[in-house]
Write an enzyme that holds these catalytic residues in place. Structure first.
Site, PDB file in Angstrom:
ATOM      1  N   LYS A   1       0.690  -1.201   0.188  1.00  0.00           N
ATOM      2  CA  LYS A   1       0.151   0.004  -0.008  1.00  0.00           C
ATOM      3  C   LYS A   1       0.846   1.089   0.051  1.00  0.00           C
ATOM      4  O   LYS A   1       0.810   2.329  -0.778  1.00  0.00           O
ATOM      5  CB  LYS A   1      -0.742   0.121   1.014  1.00  0.00           C
ATOM      6  CG  LYS A   1      -1.787  -1.034   1.320  1.00  0.00           C
ATOM      7  CD  LYS A   1      -2.728  -0.908   2.566  1.00  0.00           C
ATOM      8  CE  LYS A   1      -1.991  -1.223   3.909  1.00  0.00           C
ATOM      9  NZ  LYS A   1      -1.210  -2.521   4.172  1.00  0.00           N
TER      10      LYS A   1
ATOM     11  N   ARG B   1      11.227  -1.629  10.949  1.00  0.00           N
ATOM     12  CA  ARG B   1      10.099  -1.308  12.114  1.00  0.00           C
ATOM     13  C   ARG B   1       9.985  -2.345  13.050  1.00  0.00           C
ATOM     14  O   ARG B   1      10.013  -3.673  12.779  1.00  0.00           O
ATOM     15  CB  ARG B   1       8.749  -1.195  11.351  1.00  0.00           C
ATOM     16  CG  ARG B   1       8.346   0.213  10.830  1.00  0.00           C
ATOM     17  CD  ARG B   1       7.203   0.391   9.923  1.00  0.00           C
ATOM     18  NE  ARG B   1       6.022  -0.443  10.371  1.00  0.00           N
ATOM     19  CZ  ARG B   1       5.005  -0.288   9.342  1.00  0.00           C
ATOM     20  NH1 ARG B   1       4.825   0.078   8.293  1.00  0.00           N
ATOM     21  NH2 ARG B   1       3.777  -1.090   9.835  1.00  0.00           N
TER      22      ARG B   1
HETATM   23  P1  AP5 Z   1       4.932  -1.550   2.070  1.00  0.00           P
HETATM   24  O1  AP5 Z   1       4.720  -0.886   0.712  1.00  0.00           O
HETATM   25  O2  AP5 Z   1       5.445  -0.982   3.071  1.00  0.00           O
HETATM   26  O3  AP5 Z   1       3.641  -2.280   2.358  1.00  0.00           O
HETATM   27  P2  AP5 Z   1       2.311  -1.981   3.211  1.00  0.00           P
HETATM   28  O4  AP5 Z   1       1.052  -2.573   2.616  1.00  0.00           O
HETATM   29  O5  AP5 Z   1       2.219  -0.271   3.376  1.00  0.00           O
HETATM   30  O6  AP5 Z   1       2.722  -2.409   4.508  1.00  0.00           O
HETATM   31  P3  AP5 Z   1       2.383  -2.007   5.900  1.00  0.00           P
HETATM   32  O7  AP5 Z   1       3.318  -2.647   6.978  1.00  0.00           O
HETATM   33  O8  AP5 Z   1       2.917  -0.674   6.205  1.00  0.00           O
HETATM   34  O9  AP5 Z   1       1.017  -1.916   6.269  1.00  0.00           O
HETATM   35  P4  AP5 Z   1       0.090  -1.868   7.749  1.00  0.00           P
HETATM   36  O10 AP5 Z   1      -1.252  -1.733   7.261  1.00  0.00           O
HETATM   37  O11 AP5 Z   1       0.349  -3.314   8.389  1.00  0.00           O
HETATM   38  O12 AP5 Z   1       0.820  -0.882   8.642  1.00  0.00           O
HETATM   39  P5  AP5 Z   1       0.561   0.594   8.969  1.00  0.00           P
HETATM   40  O13 AP5 Z   1       1.856   1.500   8.980  1.00  0.00           O
HETATM   41  O14 AP5 Z   1      -0.638   1.246   7.980  1.00  0.00           O
HETATM   42  O15 AP5 Z   1       5.808  -2.991   1.302  1.00  0.00           O
HETATM   43  C1  AP5 Z   1       6.195  -3.901   2.379  1.00  0.00           C
HETATM   44  C2  AP5 Z   1       7.502  -4.223   1.973  1.00  0.00           C
HETATM   45  O16 AP5 Z   1       7.223  -5.027   0.619  1.00  0.00           O
HETATM   46  C3  AP5 Z   1       8.656  -3.181   1.488  1.00  0.00           C
HETATM   47  O17 AP5 Z   1       9.980  -3.519   1.965  1.00  0.00           O
HETATM   48  C4  AP5 Z   1       8.617  -2.903  -0.042  1.00  0.00           C
HETATM   49  O18 AP5 Z   1       9.515  -2.560  -0.600  1.00  0.00           O
HETATM   50  C5  AP5 Z   1       8.207  -4.402  -0.452  1.00  0.00           C
HETATM   51  N1  AP5 Z   1       7.180  -4.585  -1.583  1.00  0.00           N
HETATM   52  C6  AP5 Z   1       5.912  -3.670  -1.767  1.00  0.00           C
HETATM   53  N2  AP5 Z   1       5.459  -4.036  -2.964  1.00  0.00           N
HETATM   54  C7  AP5 Z   1       6.238  -5.184  -3.483  1.00  0.00           C
HETATM   55  C8  AP5 Z   1       5.903  -6.096  -4.413  1.00  0.00           C
HETATM   56  N3  AP5 Z   1       4.951  -5.827  -5.378  1.00  0.00           N
HETATM   57  N4  AP5 Z   1       7.040  -6.874  -4.551  1.00  0.00           N
HETATM   58  C9  AP5 Z   1       7.960  -7.117  -3.850  1.00  0.00           C
HETATM   59  N5  AP5 Z   1       7.954  -6.388  -2.675  1.00  0.00           N
HETATM   60  C10 AP5 Z   1       7.422  -5.638  -2.490  1.00  0.00           C
HETATM   61  O19 AP5 Z   1      -0.171   0.572  10.365  1.00  0.00           O
HETATM   62  C11 AP5 Z   1       0.949   0.343  11.438  1.00  0.00           C
HETATM   63  C12 AP5 Z   1      -0.137   0.122  12.855  1.00  0.00           C
HETATM   64  O20 AP5 Z   1      -0.678   1.554  12.892  1.00  0.00           O
HETATM   65  C13 AP5 Z   1      -1.264  -0.759  12.650  1.00  0.00           C
HETATM   66  O21 AP5 Z   1      -0.554  -2.166  12.961  1.00  0.00           O
HETATM   67  C14 AP5 Z   1      -2.062  -0.416  13.694  1.00  0.00           C
HETATM   68  O22 AP5 Z   1      -1.615  -0.697  14.812  1.00  0.00           O
HETATM   69  C15 AP5 Z   1      -1.857   1.394  13.532  1.00  0.00           C
HETATM   70  N6  AP5 Z   1      -2.796   1.857  12.531  1.00  0.00           N
HETATM   71  C16 AP5 Z   1      -2.627   2.392  11.446  1.00  0.00           C
HETATM   72  N7  AP5 Z   1      -3.774   2.811  10.815  1.00  0.00           N
HETATM   73  C17 AP5 Z   1      -4.908   2.379  11.630  1.00  0.00           C
HETATM   74  C18 AP5 Z   1      -6.140   2.507  11.646  1.00  0.00           C
HETATM   75  N8  AP5 Z   1      -6.873   3.176  10.478  1.00  0.00           N
HETATM   76  N9  AP5 Z   1      -7.095   2.227  12.733  1.00  0.00           N
HETATM   77  C19 AP5 Z   1      -6.290   1.611  13.782  1.00  0.00           C
HETATM   78  N10 AP5 Z   1      -5.116   1.315  13.865  1.00  0.00           N
HETATM   79  C20 AP5 Z   1      -4.370   1.854  12.906  1.00  0.00           C
END
Ligand code: AP5
Length: 211
Positions: free
Chosen positions: A13, A156
Site C-alpha cells: 500500500k 520497523r
Molecule cells: P509496503 O509498501 O511498506 O507495504 P504496506 O502494505 O504499506 O505495509 P504496512 O506494514 O505499512 O501496512 P500496515 O497496514 O500493516 O501498517 P501501517 O503502517 O498502516 O511494502 C512492504 C515491503 O514489501 C517493503 O519492503 C516494499 O519494498 C516491499 N514490496 C512492496 N510491494 C512489493 C512487490 N510488489 N513485490 C516485492 N516487494 C514489494 O500501520 C501500522 C499500525 O498502525 C497498525 O498495525 C495499527 O496498530 C496502527 N494503525 C494504522 N492505521 C490504523 C487505523 N486506521 N486504525 C487503527 N489502527 C491503525
C-alpha cells in the site's frame, strides 16, 4: 480524486501510494505514518498507542479518525488524496463517508499471506524522509543508507514474524469485511500485488487514468 488503498500488512500500500501520489499529484495519507509521528512525543497516551502498534493491534477508531480529519484539512489535499491504512474496519468505513463523502475508487491489493513474512522481514524504511526499500526486491544503492536523503535505514519494530502473523489475523477478521462493504457500492478495483513493484504500479496507473 479520492482513493483508498486496502491490502494486508506488506501488500504494498505504502509503496504504491508513493508512486501514485507523484504520478497523479495527490496527497498520500498513511494513518500508520501519522500515528508513528504522533507517538514520538512520548506522552503517557502516546506510549499506550506505541505499545498497541508494536503488538499489531488497532488503535481506537476515535484517535485515528481525529488524526485523519485534521490531516485532510491541509492544503495539499485540495486536489485529492490517497488513503493508505484507513479505513481498517467497517465502523471506520462508515465514519469515512461522513468525513469525505463518496470515494472514487477503493483499490484492493491482493497478496497471499505466504509471501508476506518474507516481504516484511526484508523491509527497510528511511528514518529521515520515510522512503521505503526492500533488501531483495527494492534495495538501496548503498546498504543501510537512503538513496534520496542519505538517512539511516531502519527496520520497523512490528515487522518481526510473530507480530506480522498477528497483524495478518487482525487484517482478515477486521479489514477484509471493508472490501465487501465497498464491493456493494461497486467501486472496488482488484490488483494482483504479488507481481513486481513496477508491474503493479503500471497496471494500477493505467486503470486509474481511465477514470
Ligand atoms: P509496503 O509498501 O511498506 O507495504 P504496506 O502494505 O504499506 O505495509 P504496512 O506494514 O505499512 O501496512 P500496515 O497496514 O500493516 O501498517 P501501517 O503502517 O498502516 O511494502 C512492504 C515491503 O514489501 C517493503 O519492503 C516494499 O519494498 C516491499 N514490496 C512492496 N510491494 C512489493 C512487490 N510488489 N513485490 C516485492 N516487494 C514489494 O500501520 C501500522 C499500525 O498502525 C497498525 O498495525 C495499527 O496498530 C496502527 N494503525 C494504522 N492505521 C490504523 C487505523 N486506521 N486504525 C487503527 N489502527 C491503525
Amino acid at each position: 480524486m479520492k482513493l483508498v488503498l486496502i491490502g494486508c500488512p506488506g501488500a504494498g500500500k505504502g509503496t504504491q501510494a508513493k508512486i501514485l501520489s507523484k504520478h497523479f499529484g495527490l496527497a498520500h495519507i498513511s494513518t500508520g505514518d501519522l500515528l508513528r509521528e504522533q507517538v514520538k512525543s512520548e506522552t503517557p497516551l502516546d506510549l499506550k498507542l506505541k505499545s498497541i502498534m508494536e503488538s499489531g493491534g488497532f488503535v481506537s477508531d476515535d484517535i485515528v479518525s481525529e488524526l485523519l480529519s485534521q490531516r485532510i484539512k491541509a492544503d495539499d489535499c485540495k486536489n485529492g488524496y490517497i488513503l493508505d491504512g484507513y479505513p481498517r474496519n467497517v465502523s471506520q468505513a462508515e465514519g469515512l463517508s461522513a468525513i469525505v463523502g463518496e470515494l472514487d475508487r477503493v483499490v484492493d491489493i491482493e497478496v497471499a499471506d505466504e509471501l508476506i513474512i518474507e516481504r516484511m522481514s526484508g523491509r527497510r524504511s528511511c528514518g529521515g524522509c520515510g522512503a521505503m526499500y526492500h533488501v531483495k526486491y527494492n534495495p538501496p544503492k548503498a546498504e543501510g543508507i537512503c538513496d534520496s536523503c542519505g538517512g539511516k535505514l531502519i527496520t520497523r519494530s512490528d515487522d518481526v514474524p510473530e507480530t506480522v502473523k498477528h497483524r495478518l489475523d487482525v487484517y482478515h477478521s477486521q479489514t477484509a469485511p471493508v472490501i465487501d462493504y465497498y464491493n456493494k457500492k461497486g467501486i472496488v478495483l482488484k490488483i494482483d500485488g504479488s507481481k513486481p513493484i513496477d508491474e503493479v504500479s503500471k497496471e494500477l496507473t493505467e486503470l486509474l487514468e481511465k477514470l
